[in-house]
Write a protein that holds these residues in place. Structure first.
Motif, PDB file in Angstrom:
ATOM      1  N   UNK A  89     -11.226  -9.135  -3.798  1.00 40.54           N
ATOM      2  CA  UNK A  89     -11.590 -10.536  -4.158  1.00 40.54           C
ATOM      3  C   UNK A  89     -10.613 -11.601  -3.796  1.00 40.54           C
ATOM      4  N   UNK A  90      -9.259 -11.274  -3.360  1.00 47.87           N
ATOM      5  CA  UNK A  90      -8.277 -12.129  -3.135  1.00 47.87           C
ATOM      6  C   UNK A  90      -8.243 -12.325  -1.541  1.00 47.87           C
ATOM      7  N   UNK A  91      -8.293 -13.496  -0.969  1.00 56.49           N
ATOM      8  CA  UNK A  91      -8.204 -14.029   0.340  1.00 56.49           C
ATOM      9  C   UNK A  91      -7.233 -13.430   1.036  1.00 56.49           C
ATOM     10  N   UNK A  92      -5.813 -13.338   0.753  1.00 53.31           N
ATOM     11  CA  UNK A  92      -4.662 -13.206   1.414  1.00 53.31           C
ATOM     12  C   UNK A  92      -3.570 -12.663   0.639  1.00 53.31           C
ATOM     13  N   UNK A  93      -4.009 -11.478   0.229  1.00 50.45           N
ATOM     14  CA  UNK A  93      -3.223 -10.650  -1.154  1.00 50.45           C
ATOM     15  C   UNK A  93      -1.879 -10.373  -0.531  1.00 50.45           C
ATOM     16  N   UNK A  94      -0.976 -10.379  -1.129  1.00 51.50           N
ATOM     17  CA  UNK A  94       0.658  -9.865  -0.757  1.00 51.50           C
ATOM     18  C   UNK A  94       1.165  -9.038  -2.073  1.00 51.50           C
ATOM     19  N   UNK A  95       1.401  -7.897  -1.822  1.00 54.24           N
ATOM     20  CA  UNK A  95       2.064  -7.099  -2.972  1.00 54.24           C
ATOM     21  C   UNK A  95       3.353  -6.811  -3.237  1.00 54.24           C
ATOM     22  N   UNK A  96       4.035  -7.131  -4.216  1.00 53.54           N
ATOM     23  CA  UNK A  96       5.417  -6.359  -4.180  1.00 53.54           C
ATOM     24  C   UNK A  96       5.352  -4.892  -4.031  1.00 53.54           C
ATOM     25  N   UNK A  97       6.309  -4.148  -3.410  1.00 54.49           N
ATOM     26  CA  UNK A  97       5.911  -2.813  -3.320  1.00 54.49           C
ATOM     27  C   UNK A  97       7.247  -1.955  -3.151  1.00 54.49           C
ATOM     28  N   UNK A  98       7.342  -0.829  -3.287  1.00 51.64           N
ATOM     29  CA  UNK A  98       8.471   0.220  -3.269  1.00 51.64           C
ATOM     30  C   UNK A  98       8.843   0.191  -1.534  1.00 51.64           C
ATOM     31  N   UNK A  99       9.845  -0.107  -1.283  1.00 50.60           N
ATOM     32  CA  UNK A  99      10.584   0.118   0.038  1.00 50.60           C
ATOM     33  C   UNK A  99      10.284   1.594   0.684  1.00 50.60           C
ATOM     34  N   UNK A 100      10.297   2.431  -0.222  1.00 53.97           N
ATOM     35  CA  UNK A 100      10.226   3.839   0.165  1.00 53.97           C
ATOM     36  C   UNK A 100       8.819   4.269   0.823  1.00 53.97           C
ATOM     37  N   UNK A 101       7.796   3.312   0.409  1.00 52.55           N
ATOM     38  CA  UNK A 101       6.591   3.597   0.998  1.00 52.55           C
ATOM     39  C   UNK A 101       6.519   3.069   2.557  1.00 52.55           C
ATOM     40  N   UNK A 103       8.045   3.784   5.306  1.00 56.33           N
ATOM     41  CA  UNK A 103       8.188   4.538   6.432  1.00 56.33           C
ATOM     42  C   UNK A 103       6.926   5.466   6.616  1.00 56.33           C
ATOM     43  N   UNK A 104       5.840   5.605   5.587  1.00 59.58           N
ATOM     44  CA  UNK A 104       4.903   6.141   5.572  1.00 59.58           C
ATOM     45  C   UNK A 104       4.076   6.044   6.790  1.00 59.58           C
ATOM     46  N   UNK A 105       3.377   6.888   7.554  1.00 64.59           N
ATOM     47  CA  UNK A 105       2.667   6.613   8.765  1.00 64.59           C
ATOM     48  C   UNK A 105       1.122   5.864   8.280  1.00 64.59           C
ATOM     49  N   UNK A 106       0.870   4.875   9.079  1.00 66.74           N
ATOM     50  CA  UNK A 106      -0.375   4.091   8.910  1.00 66.74           C
ATOM     51  C   UNK A 106      -0.327   3.293   7.512  1.00 66.74           C
ATOM     52  N   UNK A 107      -0.124   3.876   6.508  1.00 68.65           N
ATOM     53  CA  UNK A 107      -0.158   3.241   5.311  1.00 68.65           C
ATOM     54  C   UNK A 107       1.140   2.083   5.404  1.00 68.65           C
ATOM     55  N   UNK A 108       2.396   2.642   5.647  1.00 68.92           N
ATOM     56  CA  UNK A 108       3.439   1.836   5.648  1.00 68.92           C
ATOM     57  C   UNK A 108       3.436   0.818   6.646  1.00 68.92           C
ATOM     58  N   UNK A 115       2.863  -8.012   6.046  1.00 69.29           N
ATOM     59  CA  UNK A 115       3.846  -8.533   5.260  1.00 69.29           C
ATOM     60  C   UNK A 115       3.975  -8.488   3.932  1.00 69.29           C
ATOM     61  N   UNK A 116       3.790  -7.089   3.330  1.00 69.82           N
ATOM     62  CA  UNK A 116       3.589  -7.184   2.033  1.00 69.82           C
ATOM     63  C   UNK A 116       5.417  -7.057   1.763  1.00 69.82           C
ATOM     64  N   UNK A 117       5.620  -7.351   0.378  1.00 71.91           N
ATOM     65  CA  UNK A 117       6.869  -7.573   0.245  1.00 71.91           C
ATOM     66  C   UNK A 117       7.693  -6.264  -0.405  1.00 71.91           C
ATOM     67  N   UNK A 118       8.404  -5.465   0.362  1.00 72.48           N
ATOM     68  CA  UNK A 118       9.027  -4.226   0.143  1.00 72.48           C
ATOM     69  C   UNK A 118      10.304  -4.476  -0.598  1.00 72.48           C
ATOM     70  N   UNK A 119      10.378  -3.655  -1.750  1.00 74.20           N
ATOM     71  CA  UNK A 119      11.767  -3.778  -2.544  1.00 74.20           C
ATOM     72  C   UNK A 119      12.438  -2.479  -2.484  1.00 74.20           C
TER      73      UNK A 119
END
Length: 238
Positions: A89-101, A103-108, A115-119
């Protein structure tokens, strides 16, 4: 029957990840918006399967409060579904997410492309500064930034534990903050594979205006999210 339907849905969920992430990976070679279309399409595909396989309907309320352009949002986090549903439902959503994720193939790779915000949460104060810096850039691009103030999934009924990251974003972006309440953990628990039939509700609440002092902002945010979420839980139990 609930167990069987849940198992079938889990298979559906992971097959859909492979279908979209691997099958549509060439989108990673294009600008970020096609990659975002892939994520949004996958989110809707998951919600379709969740309803018709597991008997869990997802309902969005308060859409008149849903931000469209650059915005800051803070949501209750009880389920993995909370990471999926907003893309529908959001046109241009951007999550704050764990940086450890990342390097994961495809998902990462898709997270990086969109341009998700990795912390890096282990970096403490440096992580907070880096999160604010990235959020400032995404906000300037007109993105809807979504953060889970509690930092991780909480069990239904657990005491709230709001972290300072949301206050830092609110202060630095000088923007209103839209709270989002949910009862997702009732039907898609934080742990385990069982999905319980019923209706998951995500409710966009009236935005908290910019410019409040930190203590007042945090109090209003928690009161808004927890009151609405607890009302949903009470309704589900009834």
């Amino acid at each position: 029957m609930t167990t069987l339907r849940s198992l079938v849905f889990v298979v559906w969920l992971y097959l859909s990840m492979a279908l979209f992430a691997v099958g549509l990976s060439p989108m990673l070679l294009l600008p970020y918006r096609p990659a975002m279309w892939v994520i949004r399409g996958w989110a809707k595909f998951v919600l379709f399967g969740l309803r018709w396989i597991a008997g869990v309907k997802v309902e969005f309320r308060g859409l008149e409060h849903r931000p469209v352009g650059a915005a800051l949002m803070a949501a209750k986090h009880q389920s993995m579904l909370d990471v999926i549903a907003p893309f529908a439902v959001l046109p241009d959503n951007c999550f704050i997410m764990k940086k450890e994720l990342m390097p994961l193939p495809f998902f990462g790779w898709f997270a990086w492309k969109t341009k998700m915000i990795a912390v890096d949460r282990s970096a403490h104060s440096k992580a907070l500064k880096d999160m604010v810096k990235q959020a400032r850039a995404r906000h300037a691009e007109g993105r809807q930034i979504l953060i889970f103030p509690e930092g991780t999934r909480a069990e239904v009924g657990a005491a709230p534990d709001y972290k300072p990251g949301i206050a830092a974003l609110y202060r630095d972006l000088e923007a209103p903050c839209t709270p989002i309440a949910t009862n997702s953990g009732v039907h898609w628990p934080a742990h385990g594979f069982r999905r319980h039939p019923g209706t998951v509700v995500y409710e966009f609440l009236p935005a908290i205006p910019a410019g409040l002092k930190r203590v007042e902002f945090m109090a209003r945010l928690e009161e808004s999210i927890e009151t609405a979420s607890n009302a949903m839980l009470a309704g589900a139990q009834a």
